[in-house]
Design an enzyme around this catalytic site. Structure first.
Site, mmCIF file in Angstrom:
data_model
loop_
_atom_site.group_PDB
_atom_site.id
_atom_site.type_symbol
_atom_site.label_atom_id
_atom_site.label_comp_id
_atom_site.label_asym_id
_atom_site.label_seq_id
_atom_site.Cartn_x
_atom_site.Cartn_y
_atom_site.Cartn_z
ATOM 1 N N HIS A 1 -44.976 24.828 -43.285
ATOM 2 C CA HIS A 1 -46.324 25.337 -43.067
ATOM 3 C C HIS A 1 -47.282 24.532 -43.930
ATOM 4 C CE1 HIS A 1 -44.453 27.571 -46.354
ATOM 5 N NE2 HIS A 1 -45.646 27.689 -46.896
ATOM 6 N N CYS B 1 -38.012 35.390 -70.141
ATOM 7 C CA CYS B 1 -37.716 34.009 -70.519
ATOM 8 C C CYS B 1 -36.724 34.042 -71.681
ATOM 9 C CB CYS B 1 -38.973 33.232 -70.887
ATOM 10 S SG CYS B 1 -39.745 33.707 -72.445
#
Length: 662
Positions: free
Chosen positions: A581, A418
Site C-alpha cells: 500500500h 524495554c
C-alpha cells in the site's frame, strides 16, 4: 500491525541479553545513589571543588572544616558510600528482584560479608550474592511452606532469614569476597595494560556491535560500571565510564541519516538525534543500524575515535553517566577532563558522520536495495520477521505456521517495555499515551516497565522488535506489538484503531456476516487476478498497483508510493500474504477506497518469504482499516485460505473476502 507469534528461538544472544537485563535491573534503580556519590566525590576529591576553595580561603577557613567531613580518602562520607552503601543497595535490589522484601534483606546481609572480605569496592560481589541470597531464602521458604504451625510463622521466617543471611555472609567473607577481589585486580591490570599500550580504542570493535544487539546492559552494568567504579575510587575518575556511554557515535549516525537517508528513516532521524543526545536514550539509534547493518562500521570508527581522544587527554568520569545524555556526561566529568571529554564527543560524532555519510551516499543509486534489502538482511541476522506496517486486527500466522495470541474483547492496560524500563520505554509510552488520550480513550492505561519486571497482567505489550521474544516469556497471554521506531511508529496509530474496534465491540451483539455486493466498487471483479504474471516482489507491487489504477481507485503516482512504502517497511504479513500500500504522503493520489487481489499459485519471493496472495490496498480516510479487518479474518482461518487457494473465478474470491464479519 504485526503481532509477533511465540517462537522457540533465542540462543546465546538472548541469554546474554537476559543476563544484561538482570544486571541492569540491579543497577538502574540505584543510579541516583551513584550520581550522589559522583557529586560528593567532585566536592571532596583531592583536586576537587572544596580543595580548590580551601586553597583560596585558607586552611583555617570554614571551607576547610566542611572538607573534613567529606574526606575522599575514607575518613568522611565519600569512602563509606562506595565501600558500603552502593554495594549494599545493589545486593538488596538483586535480592528483591528474586524474592521481594525477604530476598532484599538476605541479599543485603550477604553483601556485607563480601564487602568485609574484600579490599576493593564489591560491586561485582554484590551482583553475585544479592540475587543468590534472594534465591536461597526463596528455596528455604518453599521447603516448609504450609507446614508451619499457626502462631510460629514470624519466628520461623525471621530466624530462617537471619540464619541464611549469616551463612551467606560467612561464605562471602571467606570465599566469594577474596575471589572477586582477585578478579577485579586482574581486570584492572588488563585495563591498565590496554591503556598503556594504546589498545583501549580497539574495544569499540566489540562494544558498538554489542550495543546494537541490545547487549549493552550486560557490558555496561556487568563489566564497565564495576571496574570503572573501582578505578574511580582510587584515582577519582575512570575512562571506562565513557566506553559505552559516549553519545558521539549515535549523534553522528543520526545526523548522517537525517541528511543522506531516505523515507521514514530520514524524517525521524532529527528528532531521534535530539532525544539520543539530550535525553540519553541510546537505544533510539539502534534500529537505524539494524535497517542498514553496514552502518555499524561508522559507529565503530566513531567509538574508537572517542576512546582514543580520551586516552590521549587522560580524561574520564567520576561515576557512571546514566542515562547516556551529554548532560549526564558533563555532570560526571572529572575536574581537568572537560576538554578531553568534549573533544571525544565531537570527534566521535564527526568521524561517525563522515563514514555514515559515505556509506549512505553510495546507496543513492542502488534502486530497490536501500531499506527493503536492509530489512531482509536484518531478518536473516536477527532470525525473525520484520515489522509490518498494516493494521491486522486479529492473530496472524507466521511463515513457519506458528499462531499468535488472539485479540481480547477489551484493551485497557498497555505496557511499553524495554531493557531497563527507563529509556526508550518511557519515551514510547509517552508518545503512545498521548495518541490514545487524544483519541478519547482516557480509561486506557499506558505504562513503561523493564522486561524483567513484567507480569502477565497486561492486554497489550509494545517492545522493540529485537526484545519481543523475552517480553513474551513474561506476558504470554498479551498481544505483543514489536516496533522499530520509538518516536513516530506507524504501529502506534494502528494500536489506537485496535483499541477503538475492541471498545466498540465490547457491548455489541455478535455481528452477522456481511456480504460485499457483487458490484461493490471496493473490489471490482476486474481487480481480481487468479494467476499473476509477476516473478518478483517489485513486479507484484506493480501488478497489484496497476489494477487499482485501472479500477479508477488511484492515480498512477500511487504505485510509486507503494514501492516507497515497501522500501521503508516490509508489507509481508505471513501465511503467504503481502499487502502493499502507499505512504501517508500519497493519500492525495487516492480517488476512493479500493483493493486488488492477485494470486500466485507458484509463489513469489518477498524478501526471503514465500507469498501466494498479494492484496493491493488504497484506503480513503479510515476505510482501509475496515478492509484490513476483513482480510485479517480470512487469513487467520486456514479453511478460508484454502478456499481462496481453490477459487476458480473472481466471483469466488470476492465472495470469500466479502463473507466475513464487518
Amino acid at each position: 500491525m504485526s503481532i509477533s507469534p511465540p517462537e522457540a528461538r533465542g540462543g546465546t544472544r538472548v541469554r546474554v541479553q537476559r543476563i544484561g537485563t538482570f544486571l541492569s535491573s540491579m543497577v538502574m534503580p540505584n543510579i541516583g545513589a551513584f550520581i550522589a556519590w559522583g557529586l560528593l566525590t567532585a566536592l571532596f576529591i583531592e583536586e576537587g571543588w572544596i580543595t580548590s576553595l580551601t586553597d583560596l580561603w585558607g586552611e583555617g577557613s570554614w571551607v576547610a572544616d566542611i572538607g573534613g567531613w567529606g574526606d575522599y580518602d575514607g575518613g568522611g562520607i565519600v569512602g563509606p558510600m562506595i565501600t558500603y552503601l552502593l554495594p549494599i543497595l545493589i545486593g538488596a535490589t538483586g535480592g528483591r528482584i528474586v524474592y521481594d522484601t525477604r530476598g532484599a534483606v538476605v541479599g543485603a546481609i550477604a553483601t556485607m560479608g563480601v564487602i568485609a572480605g574484600a579490599d576493593v569496592p564489591m560491586f561485582l560481589g554484590a551482583m553475585i550474592v544479592g540475587p543468590l541470597g534472594g534465591w536461597c531464602i526463596k528455596k528455604l521458604d518453599a521447603l516448609w511452606e504450609g507446614r508451619i504451625r499457626p502462631g510460629f510463622e514470624m519466628l520461623v521466617n525471621n530466624f530462617s532469614a537471619g540464619i541464611a543471611g549469616a551463612a551467606l555472609a560467612i561464605a562471602g567473607f571467606f570465599g566469594i569476597g577474596p575471589v572477586v577481589s582477585a578478579f577485579s585486580r586482574l581486570a584492572g591490570n588488563v585495563v591498565d595494560f590496554l591503556v598503556d599500550q594504546s589498545l583501549l580504542p580497539l574495544t569499540s570493535i566489540f562494544i558498538e556491535p554489542a550495543k546494537v544487539l541490545f547487549l549493552n546492559n550486560a557490558i555496561n552494568h556487568g563489566i564497565l560500571t564495576p571496574l570503572g567504579t573501582n578505578q574511580a575510587s582510587e584515582t577519582g575518575k575512570s575512562i571506562l565510564f565513557l566506553l559505552e556511554a559516549n553519545p558521539g557515535p549515535g549523534l553522528g549516525l543520526l545526523i548522517a541519516v537525517a541528511i543522506f537517508g531516505r523515507g521514514v528513516a530520514k524524517t525521524t532521524a532529527p528528532g531521534a538525534a535530539i532525544i539520543h543526545f539530550l535525553g540519553g536514550i541510546h537505544e533510539i539509534y539502534f534500529p537505524y543500524v539494524l535497517m542498514k547493518p553496514k552502518l555499524i562500521v561508522a559507529v565503530i570508527a566513531g567509538g574508537m575515535t572517542g576512546v582514543f581522544i580520551n586516552v590521549v587527554f587522560g580524561s574520564g568520569l567520576r561515576a557512571p553517566a546514566a542515562p547516556g545524555s551529554i548532560i549526564a556526561v558533563y555532570a560526571q566529568t572529572a575536574s581537568g577532563s572537560y576538554l578531553g571529554v568534549t573533544l571525544s564527543v565531537i570527534g566521535a560524532a564527526t568521524v561517525t558522520f563522515l563514514v555514515a555519510a559515505l556509506l549512505l551516499r553510495t546507496d543513492r543509486g542502488t534502486g530497490d536495495g536501500d531499506l527493503a534489502g536492509a530489512t531482509a538482511a536484518m531478518e536473516k541476522m536477527k532470525g525473525k520477521r520484520s515489522v509490518a506496517a498494516a493494521a491486522l486486527t486479529s492473530s496472524m500466522t507466521d511463515s513457519q505456521g506458528s499462531t499468535t495470541s488472539t485479540v481480547p474483547a477489551t484493551i485497557s492496560a498497555i505496557v511499553f517495555a524495554c531493557d531497563a524500563g527507563m529509556g526508550s520505554s518511557a519515551m514510547g509510552a509517552s508518545v503512545l499515551r498521548k495518541k490514545i488520550r487524544d483519541a478519547g480513550f482516557t480509561d486506557v492505561s499506558v505504562v513503561n516497565k523493564a522486561i524483567a519486571n513484567l507480569t502477565d497482567s497486561y492486554d497489550l505489550v509494545v517492545t522493540h522488535a529485537d526484545l519481543t521474544e523475552r517480553a513474551r516469556e513474561r506476558t504470554p497471554s498479551a498481544i505483543h506489538v514489536p516496533v522499530d521506531n520509538f518516536m513516530n511508529s506507524p504501529e502506534y496509530d494502528e494500536i489506537v484503531a485496535l483499541i477503538a474496534r475492541a471498545d466498540s465491540a465490547e457491548d455489541a451483539v455478535e455481528a452477522e456476516p456481511v456480504e460485499l455486493e457483487p458490484d461493490a466498487e471496493q473490489l471490482a471483479l476486474a481487480s481480481i487476478v487468479l494467476s499473476g504474471s509477476a516473478t518478483s516482489s517489485a513486479a507484484a507491487i506493480d501488478e497489484a498497483g496497476q489494477l487499482l489504477v485501472e479500477a479508477g481507485a488511484v492515480d498512477a503516482p500511487y504505485v510509486a508510493a507503494m514501492h516507497e512504502r515497501e522500501r521503508s517497511v516490509s508489507t509481508f504479513m505471513g501465511n503467504g500474504l503481502a499487502i502493499p500500500h502507499g505512504t501517508n504522503a500519497a493519500k492525495g493520489s487516492i480517488r476512493r477506497t479500493g483493493i486488488s487481489v492477485v494470486r500466485y499459485p507458484a509463489h513469489i519471493d518477498w524478501n526471503g518469504n514465500p507469498v501466494e496472495f498479494v492484496i493491493g490496498i488504497a484506503g480513503a480516510g479510515d476505510d482501509h482499516l475496515r478492509l484490513m479487518s476483513r482480510i485479517a479474518q480470512v487469513f487467520t482461518a486456514e479453511d478460508q485460505v484454502a478456499r481462496l487457494r481453490a477459487a476458480k473465478t473472481p466471483e469466488d474470491v470476492r465472495e470469500i473476502l466479502g463473507a466475513v464479519h464487518a
